[in-house]
Motif scaffolding. Structure first.
Motif, PDB file in Angstrom:
ATOM      1  N   ASP A 199       9.895 -29.589  -1.841  1.00  0.00           N
ATOM      2  CA  ASP A 199       8.534 -29.081  -2.030  1.00  0.00           C
ATOM      3  C   ASP A 199       7.631 -30.142  -2.645  1.00  0.00           C
ATOM      4  O   ASP A 199       6.471 -30.304  -2.228  1.00  0.00           O
ATOM      5  N   GLU A 204       4.317 -31.982  -0.761  1.00  0.00           N
ATOM      6  CA  GLU A 204       2.960 -31.934  -1.319  1.00  0.00           C
ATOM      7  C   GLU A 204       2.418 -33.318  -1.654  1.00  0.00           C
ATOM      8  O   GLU A 204       1.224 -33.602  -1.422  1.00  0.00           O
ATOM      9  N   GLY A 242      10.002 -28.583  -8.676  1.00  0.00           N
ATOM     10  CA  GLY A 242       9.011 -29.341  -7.929  1.00  0.00           C
ATOM     11  C   GLY A 242       7.999 -30.053  -8.802  1.00  0.00           C
ATOM     12  O   GLY A 242       6.882 -30.344  -8.360  1.00  0.00           O
TER      13      GLY A 242
END
Length: 310
Positions: free
Chosen positions: A173, A177, A235
């Protein structure tokens, strides 16, 4: 003549009521026995025996002193025997101190296996509180201290137990991003999660000298690798953790290795124990077990990675 030699001679005389018999028991001359007894009498300041041509008879003070000396010598012998047994015992009590992160990671499992293999062994295992003074663990009553740094101190003995591999990881994740860094310069611009003792990362490529990645603005700094692992899982960024701590997440694909052409520099695990000509048997056996345990688990982990990559 030392006092204990005089005691031993006098007890032999008291037992046999004869200088000659005492001399034969002690393998010395009767005249030397006589001199020893005279020296004891001079030391305590009272007459201990009546000497006659045929026999030796204890005075009242001599009988009291003989009982006292016999008891003291027996206690000394018993304590000596106990210490010899403790030195040679392969299953005695061992006191160990370790950094918290390592104790919670691997060492606790290894000690559990040691106790199962040695049912009579006793272990006092303390986590945290490792001092920068290498000798401090002995002053605090510990037999062994574990360190993940090289130590040089002539006052202690050091044994390498294992090599600890580390891994640079992130969550899928986070990379989705923020993107994956392609070089060290990009890496230090990411949200980095650092251990308090390791804020400059040493990254090795192809066995060459380490490339230093100084993390000047870490998102998280902690003294617990378990916290770094949890933060990676959430994350929050990229971190370095012991490989064994992240093995399950790597196998499940939850963690991704970052900058795979580099590897965080491994660290040797050392066991430090007290000085002396001979290492106590219980300590030697424990350390032998630790070396074998880590070797077997490293081999098993390497085989799992080989199978997974095939």
């Amino acid at each position: 003549m030392d006092r204990f030699t005089g005691m031993r001679t006098f007890v032999a005389v008291a037992r046999s009521s004869s200088f000659t018999a005492a001399a034969a028991e002690l393998a010395i001359s009767p005249s030397l026995v006589s001199r020893h007894v005279a020296a004891v009498e001079a030391d305590v300041g009272v007459q201990l025996v009546h000497r006659t041509p045929r026999a030796v008879r204890l005075t009242e003070a001599g009988a009291d002193y003989a009982a006292f000396a016999d008891r003291i010598l027996a206690e000394i012998e018993a304590e000596h025997d106990r210490l010899v047994v403790d030195k040679d015992a392969d299953e005695g009590k061992i006191s160990i101190i370790s950094p918290k992160w390592f104790g919670l990671l691997d060492l606790g499992d290894a000690i559990g296996d040691y106790l199962e293999a040695h049912p009579r062994a006793q272990v006092n295992f303390q986590l945290g509180g490792i001092s920068d003074r290498v000798y401090d663990f002995i002053d605090r009553g510990f037999d062994i201290a574990f360190h993940a740094r090289e130590l040089r101190d002539s006052r202690v003995k050091v044994r390498r137990i294992a090599v600890l591999d580390f891994v640079l990881v992130s969550s899928r994740d986070y990379l989705a991003e923020h993107g994956a860094p392609t070089n060290v310069r990009e890496l230090v611009e990411h949200d980095c999660l650092t251990h308090a003792s390791d804020t400059t990362w040493k990254l090795v490529r192809d066995g060459r000298a380490p490339v230093l990645a100084k993390i000047s603005r870490p998102r998280l700094t902690t003294n617990a690798y378990a916290v770094i692992k949890d933060s990676v899982r959430r994350g929050l960024g990229i971190g370095i953790v012991p490989r064994r701590l992240a093995e399950d997440e790597l196998e499940r694909g939850e963690f991704v290795e970052v900058l795979t052409e580099f590897e965080p520099e491994p660290r040797a695990l050392y066991a430090v124990h007290g000085p002396g000509a001979q290492t106590p048997e219980r300590v030697r056996q424990f350390l032998d077990f630790m070396v074998d345990w880590f070797q077997r688990h490293d081999d098993a982990a390497a085989e799992r990675r080989r199978v997974s990559a095939a």
